[in-house]
Design a protein around this motif. Sequence first.
Motif, PDB file in Angstrom:
ATOM      1  N   ALA A 150       0.840  -1.200   0.000  1.00  0.00           N
ATOM      2  CA  ALA A 150       0.000   0.000   0.000  1.00  0.00           C
ATOM      3  C   ALA A 150       0.875   1.251   0.000  1.00  0.00           C
ATOM      4  O   ALA A 150       0.565   2.237  -0.686  1.00  0.00           O
ATOM      5  N   ARG A 151       1.975   1.225   0.733  1.00  0.00           N
ATOM      6  CA  ARG A 151       2.899   2.366   0.775  1.00  0.00           C
ATOM      7  C   ARG A 151       3.534   2.590  -0.595  1.00  0.00           C
ATOM      8  O   ARG A 151       3.684   3.718  -1.053  1.00  0.00           O
ATOM      9  N   ASN A 152       3.906   1.508  -1.286  1.00  0.00           N
ATOM     10  CA  ASN A 152       4.465   1.645  -2.634  1.00  0.00           C
ATOM     11  C   ASN A 152       3.461   2.323  -3.567  1.00  0.00           C
ATOM     12  O   ASN A 152       3.816   3.223  -4.324  1.00  0.00           O
ATOM     13  N   TYR A 153       2.219   1.872  -3.502  1.00  0.00           N
ATOM     14  CA  TYR A 153       1.179   2.479  -4.338  1.00  0.00           C
ATOM     15  C   TYR A 153       0.911   3.921  -3.908  1.00  0.00           C
ATOM     16  O   TYR A 153       0.689   4.789  -4.747  1.00  0.00           O
ATOM     17  N   ALA A 154       0.933   4.174  -2.611  1.00  0.00           N
ATOM     18  CA  ALA A 154       0.710   5.538  -2.110  1.00  0.00           C
ATOM     19  C   ALA A 154       1.833   6.478  -2.561  1.00  0.00           C
ATOM     20  O   ALA A 154       1.574   7.632  -2.908  1.00  0.00           O
ATOM     21  N   ASP A 155       3.058   5.987  -2.583  1.00  0.00           N
ATOM     22  CA  ASP A 155       4.185   6.801  -3.061  1.00  0.00           C
ATOM     23  C   ASP A 155       4.008   7.136  -4.543  1.00  0.00           C
ATOM     24  O   ASP A 155       4.254   8.267  -4.972  1.00  0.00           O
ATOM     25  N   HIS A 156       3.577   6.150  -5.323  1.00  0.00           N
ATOM     26  CA  HIS A 156       3.305   6.358  -6.749  1.00  0.00           C
ATOM     27  C   HIS A 156       2.190   7.391  -6.918  1.00  0.00           C
ATOM     28  O   HIS A 156       2.292   8.320  -7.723  1.00  0.00           O
ATOM     29  N   PHE A 157       1.125   7.241  -6.139  1.00  0.00           N
ATOM     30  CA  PHE A 157       0.012   8.184  -6.184  1.00  0.00           C
ATOM     31  C   PHE A 157       0.503   9.592  -5.832  1.00  0.00           C
ATOM     32  O   PHE A 157       0.180  10.564  -6.511  1.00  0.00           O
ATOM     33  N   GLN A 158       1.279   9.707  -4.767  1.00  0.00           N
ATOM     34  CA  GLN A 158       1.787  11.005  -4.318  1.00  0.00           C
ATOM     35  C   GLN A 158       2.655  11.659  -5.385  1.00  0.00           C
ATOM     36  O   GLN A 158       2.588  12.878  -5.580  1.00  0.00           O
ATOM     37  N   GLU A 159       3.458  10.875  -6.060  1.00  0.00           N
ATOM     38  CA  GLU A 159       4.305  11.386  -7.137  1.00  0.00           C
ATOM     39  C   GLU A 159       3.442  12.033  -8.236  1.00  0.00           C
ATOM     40  O   GLU A 159       3.762  13.116  -8.733  1.00  0.00           O
ATOM     41  N   ILE A 160       2.345  11.380  -8.596  1.00  0.00           N
ATOM     42  CA  ILE A 160       1.435  11.919  -9.608  1.00  0.00           C
ATOM     43  C   ILE A 160       0.684  13.129  -9.052  1.00  0.00           C
ATOM     44  O   ILE A 160       0.562  14.163  -9.718  1.00  0.00           O
ATOM     45  N   TRP A 161       0.200  13.017  -7.823  1.00  0.00           N
ATOM     46  CA  TRP A 161      -0.566  14.102  -7.191  1.00  0.00           C
ATOM     47  C   TRP A 161       0.263  15.388  -7.142  1.00  0.00           C
ATOM     48  O   TRP A 161      -0.245  16.484  -7.384  1.00  0.00           O
ATOM     49  N   HIS A 162       1.524  15.229  -6.826  1.00  0.00           N
ATOM     50  CA  HIS A 162       2.426  16.368  -6.662  1.00  0.00           C
ATOM     51  C   HIS A 162       2.484  17.250  -7.916  1.00  0.00           C
ATOM     52  O   HIS A 162       2.635  18.470  -7.810  1.00  0.00           O
ATOM     53  N   VAL A 163       2.359  16.669  -9.096  1.00  0.00           N
ATOM     54  CA  VAL A 163       2.447  17.451 -10.332  1.00  0.00           C
ATOM     55  C   VAL A 163       1.076  17.639 -11.005  1.00  0.00           C
ATOM     56  O   VAL A 163       0.979  18.244 -12.062  1.00  0.00           O
TER      57      VAL A 163
END
Length: 174
Positions: free
Chosen positions: A149-162
């Motif tokens: 879940a953390r791996n997916y959350a990091d991926h999500f955050q990377e997209i959210w950030h931009v």
Amino acid sequence: MTKWMDHPEQLILGKTRDLLRLSTSAEHSLIAARMIEQAELSIDILSRHLDARVFDQISIIESIRNLVHEQPRARVRIIVRDSTPMVKNGNRLLQLSQRLTSFIHIHKLPKPYENVNEALLIVDGTAYIRQPMSDQYEAEASFSDRKQARNYADHFQEIWHVSEPDIESRRLGV
């Protein structure tokens, strides 16, 4: 039918460790609703167009409404590729987001990620549903896998950030 479809109440956020395989919109909707109703703080959704068969369900809308009313720090973030279908069809989660703008945020998938075709639901950094192809219901889900879940959350955050707020999903003035 699998055991969990007959007894979804046995699926507990942070406790049920089984990896679930989903293949239909009904399974996807049931598991998403069960995860969301147990959310305590955060819900992140990456979706092609916030699939109505999954997310435009009364149980999900009520669970999100309850979360943001009971938890002042609650956060619901949604990234969509195309909000046109949900705007056109009057998606209830979209309508809720328009009333609860401090808690529910909808962003547009940014250009650097326009080829991303997966769909994700991440709840409290603990549970997830991942569809490798967002236009198919084949997915895997877990109610208790913090590492994944953390791996997916990091991926999500990377997209959210931009990403940027989705203009089409904002409330139209009356």
